[in-house]
Motif scaffolding. Structure first.
Motif, mmCIF file in Angstrom:
data_model
loop_
_atom_site.group_PDB
_atom_site.id
_atom_site.type_symbol
_atom_site.label_atom_id
_atom_site.label_comp_id
_atom_site.label_asym_id
_atom_site.label_seq_id
_atom_site.Cartn_x
_atom_site.Cartn_y
_atom_site.Cartn_z
ATOM 1 N N MET A 1 -26.088 -104.569 49.147
ATOM 2 C CA MET A 1 -25.868 -103.188 49.542
ATOM 3 C C MET A 1 -27.155 -102.612 50.138
ATOM 4 O O MET A 1 -28.246 -102.931 49.692
ATOM 5 N N ILE A 2 -26.999 -101.772 51.161
ATOM 6 C CA ILE A 2 -28.142 -101.209 51.874
ATOM 7 C C ILE A 2 -28.072 -99.686 51.820
ATOM 8 O O ILE A 2 -27.015 -99.106 52.066
ATOM 9 N N THR A 3 -29.188 -99.062 51.492
ATOM 10 C CA THR A 3 -29.239 -97.602 51.473
ATOM 11 C C THR A 3 -30.526 -97.122 52.140
ATOM 12 O O THR A 3 -31.608 -97.643 51.848
ATOM 13 N N VAL A 4 -30.392 -96.146 53.030
ATOM 14 C CA VAL A 4 -31.551 -95.482 53.627
ATOM 15 C C VAL A 4 -31.475 -94.039 53.166
ATOM 16 O O VAL A 4 -30.462 -93.365 53.383
ATOM 17 N N GLN A 5 -32.502 -93.574 52.471
ATOM 18 C CA GLN A 5 -32.408 -92.257 51.845
ATOM 19 C C GLN A 5 -33.765 -91.566 51.781
ATOM 20 O O GLN A 5 -34.811 -92.200 51.847
ATOM 21 N N ARG A 6 -33.714 -90.242 51.646
ATOM 22 C CA ARG A 6 -34.910 -89.435 51.479
ATOM 23 C C ARG A 6 -35.328 -89.444 49.993
ATOM 24 O O ARG A 6 -36.521 -89.462 49.668
ATOM 25 N N ALA A 7 -34.339 -89.475 49.117
ATOM 26 C CA ALA A 7 -34.591 -89.356 47.673
ATOM 27 C C ALA A 7 -35.308 -90.588 47.113
ATOM 28 O O ALA A 7 -35.264 -91.668 47.695
ATOM 29 N N ASP A 8 -35.945 -90.398 45.977
ATOM 30 C CA ASP A 8 -36.598 -91.496 45.261
ATOM 31 C C ASP A 8 -35.521 -92.432 44.690
ATOM 32 O O ASP A 8 -34.333 -92.097 44.662
ATOM 33 N N PHE A 9 -35.961 -93.613 44.255
ATOM 34 C CA PHE A 9 -35.054 -94.534 43.568
ATOM 35 C C PHE A 9 -35.747 -95.054 42.318
ATOM 36 O O PHE A 9 -36.968 -94.964 42.185
ATOM 37 N N ASP A 10 -34.932 -95.619 41.418
ATOM 38 C CA ASP A 10 -35.447 -96.139 40.147
ATOM 39 C C ASP A 10 -35.283 -97.660 40.156
ATOM 40 O O ASP A 10 -34.152 -98.154 40.066
ATOM 41 N N PRO A 11 -36.387 -98.411 40.282
ATOM 42 C CA PRO A 11 -36.278 -99.876 40.359
ATOM 43 C C PRO A 11 -35.503 -100.482 39.182
ATOM 44 O O PRO A 11 -34.734 -101.425 39.378
ATOM 45 N N ALA A 12 -35.695 -99.955 37.974
ATOM 46 C CA ALA A 12 -34.996 -100.500 36.805
ATOM 47 C C ALA A 12 -33.484 -100.298 36.933
ATOM 48 O O ALA A 12 -32.692 -101.198 36.615
ATOM 49 N N ALA A 13 -33.083 -99.120 37.421
ATOM 50 C CA ALA A 13 -31.662 -98.842 37.587
ATOM 51 C C ALA A 13 -31.071 -99.717 38.695
ATOM 52 O O ALA A 13 -29.928 -100.181 38.585
ATOM 53 N N GLU A 14 -31.846 -99.949 39.759
ATOM 54 C CA GLU A 14 -31.372 -100.809 40.856
ATOM 55 C C GLU A 14 -31.177 -102.242 40.361
ATOM 56 O O GLU A 14 -30.206 -102.911 40.703
ATOM 57 N N LEU A 15 -32.124 -102.712 39.550
ATOM 58 C CA LEU A 15 -32.011 -104.067 38.995
ATOM 59 C C LEU A 15 -30.789 -104.175 38.082
ATOM 60 O O LEU A 15 -30.018 -105.147 38.168
ATOM 61 N N ALA A 16 -30.601 -103.181 37.249
ATOM 62 C CA ALA A 16 -29.458 -103.196 36.326
ATOM 63 C C ALA A 16 -28.140 -103.225 37.100
ATOM 64 O O ALA A 16 -27.221 -103.986 36.753
ATOM 65 N N ALA A 17 -28.051 -102.430 38.174
ATOM 66 C CA ALA A 17 -26.815 -102.372 38.968
ATOM 67 C C ALA A 17 -26.548 -103.705 39.657
ATOM 68 O O ALA A 17 -25.399 -104.147 39.763
ATOM 69 N N LEU A 18 -27.627 -104.346 40.099
ATOM 70 C CA LEU A 18 -27.478 -105.635 40.790
ATOM 71 C C LEU A 18 -26.951 -106.709 39.846
ATOM 72 O O LEU A 18 -26.192 -107.595 40.240
ATOM 73 N N ARG A 19 -27.344 -106.635 38.571
ATOM 74 C CA ARG A 19 -26.976 -107.668 37.596
ATOM 75 C C ARG A 19 -25.667 -107.383 36.893
ATOM 76 O O ARG A 19 -25.062 -108.300 36.315
ATOM 77 N N GLU A 20 -25.230 -106.123 36.945
ATOM 78 C CA GLU A 20 -24.100 -105.694 36.125
ATOM 79 C C GLU A 20 -22.839 -106.530 36.367
ATOM 80 O O GLU A 20 -22.410 -106.699 37.516
ATOM 81 N N ARG B 1 -30.015 -106.278 47.374
ATOM 82 C CA ARG B 1 -30.130 -104.825 47.361
ATOM 83 C C ARG B 1 -31.314 -104.444 48.237
ATOM 84 O O ARG B 1 -32.406 -105.014 48.086
ATOM 85 N N VAL B 2 -31.102 -103.503 49.152
ATOM 86 C CA VAL B 2 -32.172 -102.981 49.992
ATOM 87 C C VAL B 2 -32.103 -101.453 49.937
ATOM 88 O O VAL B 2 -31.046 -100.876 50.198
ATOM 89 N N VAL B 3 -33.206 -100.813 49.551
ATOM 90 C CA VAL B 3 -33.301 -99.348 49.582
ATOM 91 C C VAL B 3 -34.580 -99.007 50.338
ATOM 92 O O VAL B 3 -35.647 -99.529 50.012
ATOM 93 N N HIS B 4 -34.485 -98.152 51.355
ATOM 94 C CA HIS B 4 -35.681 -97.738 52.097
ATOM 95 C C HIS B 4 -35.672 -96.231 52.207
ATOM 96 O O HIS B 4 -34.676 -95.643 52.592
ATOM 97 N N ARG B 5 -36.803 -95.610 51.876
ATOM 98 C CA ARG B 5 -36.909 -94.154 51.959
ATOM 99 C C ARG B 5 -37.454 -93.717 53.309
ATOM 100 O O ARG B 5 -38.107 -94.486 54.017
ATOM 101 N N HIS B 6 -37.187 -92.441 53.666
ATOM 102 C CA HIS B 6 -37.814 -91.834 54.825
ATOM 103 C C HIS B 6 -38.198 -90.416 54.428
ATOM 104 O O HIS B 6 -37.858 -89.938 53.352
ATOM 105 N N GLY B 7 -38.956 -89.754 55.324
ATOM 106 C CA GLY B 7 -39.414 -88.404 55.008
ATOM 107 C C GLY B 7 -40.868 -88.402 54.581
ATOM 108 O O GLY B 7 -41.618 -89.333 54.888
ATOM 109 N N LEU B 8 -41.276 -87.358 53.871
ATOM 110 C CA LEU B 8 -42.675 -87.184 53.482
ATOM 111 C C LEU B 8 -42.912 -87.753 52.082
ATOM 112 O O LEU B 8 -42.272 -87.321 51.119
ATOM 113 N N LEU B 9 -43.823 -88.719 51.989
ATOM 114 C CA LEU B 9 -44.102 -89.390 50.715
ATOM 115 C C LEU B 9 -45.587 -89.245 50.371
ATOM 116 O O LEU B 9 -46.411 -89.011 51.253
#
Lengths: 83, 150
Positions: free
Chosen positions: B1-20, B77-85
């Motif tokens: 799954m691929i997501t491009v977003q402004r919001a932050d992400f939680d690596p632990a939650a992403e890992l859990a979702a990938l394994r679920e 899983r790919v998540v990439h942020r954009h905006g001001l960091l």
């Protein structure tokens, strides 16, 4: 044809988007870039260095020989720096 | 799954979702890129990430498809942020789940190497001397070139 400019190239060109109707004979990326440069500054300077200009046609990377036609979305941008 | 977003992400939650719900995964390799507070000798106050909406998602999908084609992965899983960091903020996460560690490690490395040279993102650093666009690096091209097929 819709032209989009991004990042440093947009800053140099001074606009992010323009609607253009290139003359007949502009049928690929190479001739489109040549025509844009012929319009003079700022395009002639912003697009002078082929090595630092990337082009996408309809949101996919394109080479000099990629065809372009009316209605296409053509994006011009510098090498990408994400990740 | 691929997501491009402004919001932050939680690596632990992403890992859990990938394994679920998966019992066919032998290993997951996960890479997180984050904003550093220094680049080429100057302090970085903030980092702006611009992208090309539409093409970004398509190009990330092409890179992800290629990883699946080469390594027969269970999931990615790919998540990439954009905006001001800001320094310390997450920028990107790539993860590859596979039957064994070799394809997981290789695919994870491939995903970030190809993403860096293909996905239409551009970084602009804010320093005490002003803002500047980040130039593409030869070492990133070399890293991506390692994965070119004969």
């Amino acid at each position: 044809m819709k032209l989009l400019y991004f990042a440093a190239l947009r800053d140099r060109v001074g606009t992010s988007e323009e609607d253009l109707t290139p003359p007949e004979g502009v049928a690929d990326v190479r001739s489109l870039l040549a025509w844009l440069r012929e319009r003079g500054a700022p395009w002639s300077e912003a697009l002078a260095d082929d090595g630092s200009v990337r082009v996408a046609v309809n949101q996919a990377y394109a080479g000099p020989d990629t065809a372009v036609k009316a209605g296409d979305e053509v994006a011009v941008f510098p090498p990408v720096t994400g990740g | 799954m691929i997501t491009v977003q402004r919001a932050d992400f939680d690596p632990a939650a992403e890992l859990a979702a990938l394994r679920e719900g998966r019992t066919d995964v032998g290993g997951v390799a996960l890479f997180v890129g984050q904003v550093r507070d220094v680049a080429e000798g100057s302090g970085i106050h903030a980092m702006e990430l611009e992208h090309y909406p539409g093409m970004t998602e398509k190009e990330l999908a092409r890179v992800d498809d290629e990883a699946h084609r080469r390594w027969g992965l269970t999931a990615t899983r790919v998540v990439h942020r954009h905006g001001l960091l800001y320094p310390g903020d997450n920028i990107v996460l790539v993860a590859a789940a596979a039957g064994h560690r070799e394809p997981a490690f290789d695919a994870c490395r491939f995903l970030i190497d190809w993403l860096k040279t293909r996905a239409p993102f551009w970084k602009r650093e804010h320093t005490a001397e002003g803002a500047r666009w980040v130039a593409a690096k030869e070492k990133d091209d070399a890293a991506a070139a390692r994965w070119e097929e004969e």
